[in-house]
Design a protein around this motif. Sequence first.
Motif, PDB file in Angstrom:
ATOM      1  N   SER A  79     -10.857   0.749  -2.357  1.00 46.89           N
ATOM      2  CA  SER A  79     -10.028   1.953  -2.288  1.00 46.89           C
ATOM      3  C   SER A  79     -10.881   3.191  -2.060  1.00 46.89           C
ATOM      4  O   SER A  79     -12.102   3.174  -2.257  1.00 46.89           O
ATOM      5  CB  SER A  79      -9.197   2.120  -3.566  1.00 46.89           C
ATOM      6  OG  SER A  79     -10.027   2.436  -4.675  1.00 46.89           O
ATOM      7  N   HIS A 128      -3.755   1.179  -1.498  1.00 47.23           N
ATOM      8  CA  HIS A 128      -3.083   2.460  -1.206  1.00 47.23           C
ATOM      9  C   HIS A 128      -3.645   3.216  -0.005  1.00 47.23           C
ATOM     10  O   HIS A 128      -4.264   4.270  -0.128  1.00 47.23           O
ATOM     11  CB  HIS A 128      -3.041   3.348  -2.436  1.00 47.23           C
ATOM     12  CG  HIS A 128      -4.333   3.596  -3.168  1.00 47.23           C
ATOM     13  ND1 HIS A 128      -5.463   4.115  -2.589  1.00 47.23           N
ATOM     14  CD2 HIS A 128      -4.658   3.397  -4.472  1.00 47.23           C
ATOM     15  CE1 HIS A 128      -6.411   4.248  -3.487  1.00 47.23           C
ATOM     16  NE2 HIS A 128      -5.955   3.806  -4.643  1.00 47.23           N
ATOM     17  N   HIS A 142     -10.661   7.316  -3.121  1.00 47.18           N
ATOM     18  CA  HIS A 142     -10.032   8.454  -3.796  1.00 47.18           C
ATOM     19  C   HIS A 142     -10.757   9.751  -3.446  1.00 47.18           C
ATOM     20  O   HIS A 142     -10.175  10.823  -3.545  1.00 47.18           O
ATOM     21  CB  HIS A 142     -10.068   8.279  -5.320  1.00 47.18           C
ATOM     22  CG  HIS A 142      -9.457   7.007  -5.813  1.00 47.18           C
ATOM     23  ND1 HIS A 142     -10.207   5.905  -6.138  1.00 47.18           N
ATOM     24  CD2 HIS A 142      -8.177   6.657  -6.027  1.00 47.18           C
ATOM     25  CE1 HIS A 142      -9.418   4.928  -6.554  1.00 47.18           C
ATOM     26  NE2 HIS A 142      -8.169   5.353  -6.490  1.00 47.18           N
ATOM     27  N   TYR A 185      -2.791   6.940  -0.073  1.00 48.61           N
ATOM     28  CA  TYR A 185      -3.082   7.621  -1.337  1.00 48.61           C
ATOM     29  C   TYR A 185      -2.845   9.135  -1.294  1.00 48.61           C
ATOM     30  O   TYR A 185      -2.226   9.694  -2.214  1.00 48.61           O
ATOM     31  CB  TYR A 185      -4.519   7.304  -1.764  1.00 48.61           C
ATOM     32  CG  TYR A 185      -4.938   7.935  -3.053  1.00 48.61           C
ATOM     33  CD1 TYR A 185      -4.479   7.456  -4.276  1.00 48.61           C
ATOM     34  CD2 TYR A 185      -5.819   9.030  -3.058  1.00 48.61           C
ATOM     35  CE1 TYR A 185      -4.869   8.041  -5.464  1.00 48.61           C
ATOM     36  CE2 TYR A 185      -6.211   9.612  -4.242  1.00 48.61           C
ATOM     37  CZ  TYR A 185      -5.740   9.114  -5.443  1.00 48.61           C
ATOM     38  OH  TYR A 185      -6.124   9.700  -6.618  1.00 48.61           O
TER      39      TYR A 185
END
Length: 285
Positions: free
Chosen positions: A134, A182, A136, A185
């Motif tokens: 992922s 995601h 972020h 996101y």
Amino acid sequence: MPPQPPPLPPDNHVHSQWSWDADAGSMEASCARAVELGLRSIAFTEHWDPTPCPIAPAELPHLPPDMRSLVSADGIFLPPPLDVDGYLECVRECRKRFPELRIHSGVELGEPHWWPEAFDALIRHAGFDRILGSVHCVDVDGRYQYIDGLYGKRDPHEVIRIYLAEVLRLVESTLPFEVLAHIDYPVRAWPSATAGTYQPTAFEDEYRTLLRALARSGRILEINTTVPLHADIVRWWHQEGGHAVSLGSDAHEPAQIARGFAGAAAVAEAAGFVGGRRDVAWLQR
């Protein structure tokens, strides 16, 4: 007797008390909720986030209370490392307590392409069943930043493109994660009041380029139900050669387990991801 609804797919993206941002999480209570819902399996993919990023003062109250002391004097936050041994022992205990539920160990890796040596050491030590990749944070002008912190500083459309470009770099790496988490996101913080409703078609070329690379890598796309993932993106994934999807609630507390899964499963099936037709519709072992 009225027909029974089909069973929900497994929840392959769940956080418990072992994730630094899940102060309301509970592995035991999440397992109990999964059994109540009739799930066949659940994967606890706890956070591994080694990227230090600045936290705006307005965001500090949103951190779990015991995390606020980890913010440095200059406003940089470095999440604590995952207690792998404690977490794995908790998984073993829950497997004994819930024998009817298949419980997978797992991890959600934050920006692992930036920290490959630490990633390798973690994987060698833990032997996780599920590994999610992922993003972020992004690197903007040589500084790590949480992607949602760019809203208000950059045009919202530019923020999405910066994010998708970083996710593409992750996908093009050779790191052995199996599911991309995601992909949407930054949509969670999309400023609809000023930018209007989020329309993935404005970024179709970028999404398709990323999905094509993901398909070539042999990895799986997650349908994360926090937002949830837009049907257009799921359809593009099918068209670009994606062979499977994985449903993940991204739950940080037991009540969120399998949230929105009936609708997400319908979106996946409408795009062509039906069990037996295109390999596997959801991860299960």
